[in-house]
Structure formats: structure tokens, C-alpha cells
Design a protein around this motif. Sequence first.
Motif, PDB file in Angstrom:
ATOM      1  N   ILE A 117      58.013 -11.186   6.913  1.00  0.00           N
ATOM      2  CA  ILE A 117      57.368 -10.762   5.554  1.00  0.00           C
ATOM      3  C   ILE A 117      58.878 -10.852   4.675  1.00  0.00           C
ATOM      4  O   ILE A 117      58.809 -10.019   3.597  1.00  0.00           O
ATOM      5  N   ASP A 118      59.700 -11.907   4.857  1.00  0.00           N
ATOM      6  CA  ASP A 118      60.573 -12.074   3.974  1.00  0.00           C
ATOM      7  C   ASP A 118      60.070 -12.772   2.825  1.00  0.00           C
ATOM      8  O   ASP A 118      58.893 -13.423   2.749  1.00  0.00           O
ATOM      9  N   VAL A 119      60.757 -12.904   1.582  1.00  0.00           N
ATOM     10  CA  VAL A 119      60.155 -13.538   0.664  1.00  0.00           C
ATOM     11  C   VAL A 119      60.171 -15.104   0.785  1.00  0.00           C
ATOM     12  O   VAL A 119      60.706 -15.542   1.681  1.00  0.00           O
ATOM     13  N   LEU A 138      65.305  -6.343   5.861  1.00  0.00           N
ATOM     14  CA  LEU A 138      64.595  -7.182   6.823  1.00  0.00           C
ATOM     15  C   LEU A 138      65.764  -7.873   7.657  1.00  0.00           C
ATOM     16  O   LEU A 138      66.767  -7.260   8.083  1.00  0.00           O
ATOM     17  N   ASP A 157      61.945  -4.013  -2.336  1.00  0.00           N
ATOM     18  CA  ASP A 157      60.874  -4.816  -1.325  1.00  0.00           C
ATOM     19  C   ASP A 157      61.053  -4.142  -0.026  1.00  0.00           C
ATOM     20  O   ASP A 157      61.316  -4.685   0.931  1.00  0.00           O
ATOM     21  N   ALA A 174      65.451   4.778   2.607  1.00  0.00           N
ATOM     22  CA  ALA A 174      65.959   4.345   1.275  1.00  0.00           C
ATOM     23  C   ALA A 174      65.880   5.675   0.330  1.00  0.00           C
ATOM     24  O   ALA A 174      66.746   5.745  -0.365  1.00  0.00           O
ATOM     25  N   SER A 232      66.367 -12.567   1.777  1.00  0.00           N
ATOM     26  CA  SER A 232      66.201 -12.564   0.294  1.00  0.00           C
ATOM     27  C   SER A 232      67.846 -12.157   0.213  1.00  0.00           C
ATOM     28  O   SER A 232      68.340 -12.648  -1.006  1.00  0.00           O
ATOM     29  N   TYR A 282      61.330   4.600  -5.455  1.00  0.00           N
ATOM     30  CA  TYR A 282      62.310   3.463  -5.565  1.00  0.00           C
ATOM     31  C   TYR A 282      62.501   3.198  -7.208  1.00  0.00           C
ATOM     32  O   TYR A 282      63.682   3.009  -7.693  1.00  0.00           O
ATOM     33  N   HIS A 339      66.684  -4.277  12.384  1.00  0.00           N
ATOM     34  CA  HIS A 339      66.797  -5.364  11.217  1.00  0.00           C
ATOM     35  C   HIS A 339      67.946  -5.479  10.621  1.00  0.00           C
ATOM     36  O   HIS A 339      68.454  -6.625  10.280  1.00  0.00           O
ATOM     37  N   GLY A 385      65.235  -2.780   1.101  1.00  0.00           N
ATOM     38  CA  GLY A 385      64.623  -3.433   2.025  1.00  0.00           C
ATOM     39  C   GLY A 385      65.063  -4.692   2.391  1.00  0.00           C
ATOM     40  O   GLY A 385      65.043  -5.679   1.944  1.00  0.00           O
ATOM     41  N   GLU A 444      68.123  -0.286   4.421  1.00  0.00           N
ATOM     42  CA  GLU A 444      67.346  -0.886   5.523  1.00  0.00           C
ATOM     43  C   GLU A 444      67.066   0.323   6.512  1.00  0.00           C
ATOM     44  O   GLU A 444      68.009   1.035   7.002  1.00  0.00           O
ATOM     45  N   LEU A 445      65.504   0.790   6.725  1.00  0.00           N
ATOM     46  CA  LEU A 445      65.253   1.820   7.605  1.00  0.00           C
ATOM     47  C   LEU A 445      65.622   1.248   9.142  1.00  0.00           C
ATOM     48  O   LEU A 445      66.147   2.183   9.894  1.00  0.00           O
ATOM     49  N   ASP A 495      59.023  -0.347   1.809  1.00  0.00           N
ATOM     50  CA  ASP A 495      57.719   0.185   2.123  1.00  0.00           C
ATOM     51  C   ASP A 495      57.148   0.606   0.581  1.00  0.00           C
ATOM     52  O   ASP A 495      57.611   1.165  -0.130  1.00  0.00           O
TER      53      ASP A 495
HETATM   54  C1  LIG Z   1      59.230  -6.976   3.298  1.00  0.00           C
HETATM   55  S1  LIG Z   1      60.717  -6.398   4.129  1.00  0.00           S
HETATM   56  C2  LIG Z   1      61.943  -6.847   3.344  1.00  0.00           C
HETATM   57  C3  LIG Z   1      62.283  -8.499   3.224  1.00  0.00           C
HETATM   58  C4  LIG Z   1      63.187  -9.103   2.658  1.00  0.00           C
HETATM   59  N1  LIG Z   1      63.540  -8.232   1.277  1.00  0.00           N
HETATM   60  C5  LIG Z   1      63.140 -10.561   2.568  1.00  0.00           C
HETATM   61  O1  LIG Z   1      62.596 -11.001   1.385  1.00  0.00           O
HETATM   62  O2  LIG Z   1      64.077 -11.170   3.460  1.00  0.00           O
HETATM   63  C6  LIG Z   1      60.751  -4.700   4.105  1.00  0.00           C
HETATM   64  C7  LIG Z   1      61.840  -4.015   4.793  1.00  0.00           C
HETATM   65  O3  LIG Z   1      62.056  -2.685   4.355  1.00  0.00           O
HETATM   66  C8  LIG Z   1      62.111  -1.920   5.392  1.00  0.00           C
HETATM   67  N2  LIG Z   1      61.514  -0.298   4.925  1.00  0.00           N
HETATM   68  C9  LIG Z   1      60.584  -0.139   5.300  1.00  0.00           C
HETATM   69  N3  LIG Z   1      60.384   1.270   4.989  1.00  0.00           N
HETATM   70  C10 LIG Z   1      61.546   1.564   4.575  1.00  0.00           C
HETATM   71  C11 LIG Z   1      62.136   2.717   4.023  1.00  0.00           C
HETATM   72  N4  LIG Z   1      61.400   3.967   4.035  1.00  0.00           N
HETATM   73  N5  LIG Z   1      63.631   2.755   3.663  1.00  0.00           N
HETATM   74  C12 LIG Z   1      64.317   1.582   3.780  1.00  0.00           C
HETATM   75  N6  LIG Z   1      63.860   0.400   4.364  1.00  0.00           N
HETATM   76  C13 LIG Z   1      62.449   0.345   4.559  1.00  0.00           C
HETATM   77  C14 LIG Z   1      61.516  -2.756   6.553  1.00  0.00           C
HETATM   78  O4  LIG Z   1      61.902  -2.065   7.848  1.00  0.00           O
HETATM   79  C15 LIG Z   1      61.661  -4.102   6.318  1.00  0.00           C
HETATM   80  O5  LIG Z   1      62.840  -4.569   7.083  1.00  0.00           O
END
Ligand SMILES: C[S@@+](CC[C@H](N)C(=O)[O-])C[C@H]1O[C@@H](n2cnc3c(N)ncnc32)[C@H](O)[C@@H]1O
Length: 218
Positions: free
Chosen positions: A39-41, A67, A135, A118, A71, A144, A94, A65, A89-90, A137
Motif C-alpha cells: 500500500i505504498d504510493v 510502512l 498517509d 501518530a 515514499s 492529523y 514496518h 505513515g 509509524e505504528l 490510518d
Molecule cells: C499507506 S501505509 C504508508 C505508505 C507509505 N507512506 C508509502 O507510501 O510507502 C500506512 C502506514 O500507516 C501505519 N499506521 C496505521 N495506523 C497508524 C497510526 N495510528 N499511527 C501511525 N501509523 C499508523 C500503518 O502501519 C502503515 O504502515
Amino acid sequence: MSNPQWQAVENFLNGATLPVDPALDAALAENAAAGLPPIDVSPAQGRLLNLIARLGKVSTILEIGTLGGYSTIWLARALSAGGHLLTLELEPKHAEVARENLNRAGVGDRVEIRVGMAADLLPQVGGPFDLIFIDADKPSNPIYWKEALRLSDIGTLIIVDNVVRDGAVADEASEDPGVLGVRALMEIVAKESRVEAAAIQTVGTKGYDGFLTALVVA
Ligand SMILES: C[S@@+](CC[C@H](N)C(=O)[O-])C[C@H]1O[C@@H](n2cnc3c(N)ncnc32)[C@H](O)[C@@H]1O
């Protein structure tokens, strides 16, 4: 939603615009090997983030976010000399994969990863940042956004990914938490006098989605 023609067009366009990039390809391969969701960009979105950041000559970036850092690599490469990127990052796993990918890509020295929710981490973050990429949740988008504005100055660019969600964002009756998060965000943006914004729909290998770009003007 997926469409073979979107994918064929994206492959054709990428062939003309994106050179082979071993560090980014390795990051995606490591993400897959570690079981991270894809789910990366997209590569083109990553390049666009990079171009926007370079255009803005940014030296401070906040990403919500991480991952596997795909990105993050695109953005970190755009930092001007001495620049710094903070990414939140949660999931510890990751963050661990991202750290290795960032180091391999040669940008590890300018990226800090903080692990946790976050919404809990952001109040401890100080700004301002030149560019903020949201990017994570989607239900938390309103939180955010509020934090991003706190961490902004005039000229800060805030980019929010995944604001179309297969078109479901236009469904007033949707009960999907992600859609509700994006719709709540757009309601806030509509009333926010500090920004001028545009939301763009996209199609391609990542399906039908889109991103919001907002410039802080006051
Ligand atoms: C869409 S992915 C990010 C993709 C990344 N930006 C990329 O394009 O390579 C979303 C990420 O947000 C993280 N995430 C989900 N909920 C979160 C939270 N409450 N706080 C921080 N990160 C969170 C997920 O674990 C995941 O790794």
C-alpha cells in the motif's frame, strides 16, 4: 477497483519517465519479503512527491505513515542540504523494514522514525515543517490535519493520500471508517481559511484513488 488499461498506460508512462532505480526496487522487494502490505504510493506518485519537494526547496518534512519507507525514500532524496525528515509509524516491524530500506538507499542519516500511534506522537512534535505528507490510518485524518496545521507556517505544503477510495468518498451514506475519515477531513478543509487546496483523482496500478494538496497561505 482495477482496470487493465490503467495499468498498461501507467506502465507505458513509467517507462518514459522513471529510470530503473535499484534502491527503490529493493525497498519494494524487501517490503514484500517481510510481508508488508503493498500500500505504498505508486512509483509515479513517489516521483511527484519528490518533484514537489524539490520545487519547494524543502528542508523539513513530516510524514505520517511510514510502512517500509518507500515514499520516505522519495521524499528524503528531495531534501535540501542539511535537511531532515521525521516519519511516524505504528508498527515496529514496518519501522524496522523501513530503517533498513532507508539505510540501503543512502538517506538513513537524514530520516528519524518514531514508532507509536501518530495521534499520541504528534503532540510531542515541534515544527514548522516545509512539507507534511499524511498517509496513515484514514479515520484519524481530521486529527492529523489539525496537527499538520499546528506544525505549519505560511508556505507549508500538506499532502493527504487516498482521498478518493474507489470513488466511495462521494457516497454520503457510506459507513466505511476510512471514507468517513476522508469526508470529515474534506468538511474541515472546506471551512479552513488558512489553506488553498486541490484534490486530484488518480487511476493506475494502485486502483482508483486520489490525493489532496493544500498550501498554507495564512
Ligand atoms: C499507506 S501505509 C504508508 C505508505 C507509505 N507512506 C508509502 O507510501 O510507502 C500506512 C502506514 O500507516 C501505519 N499506521 C496505521 N495506523 C497508524 C497510526 N495510528 N499511527 C501511525 N501509523 C499508523 C500503518 O502501519 C502503515 O504502515
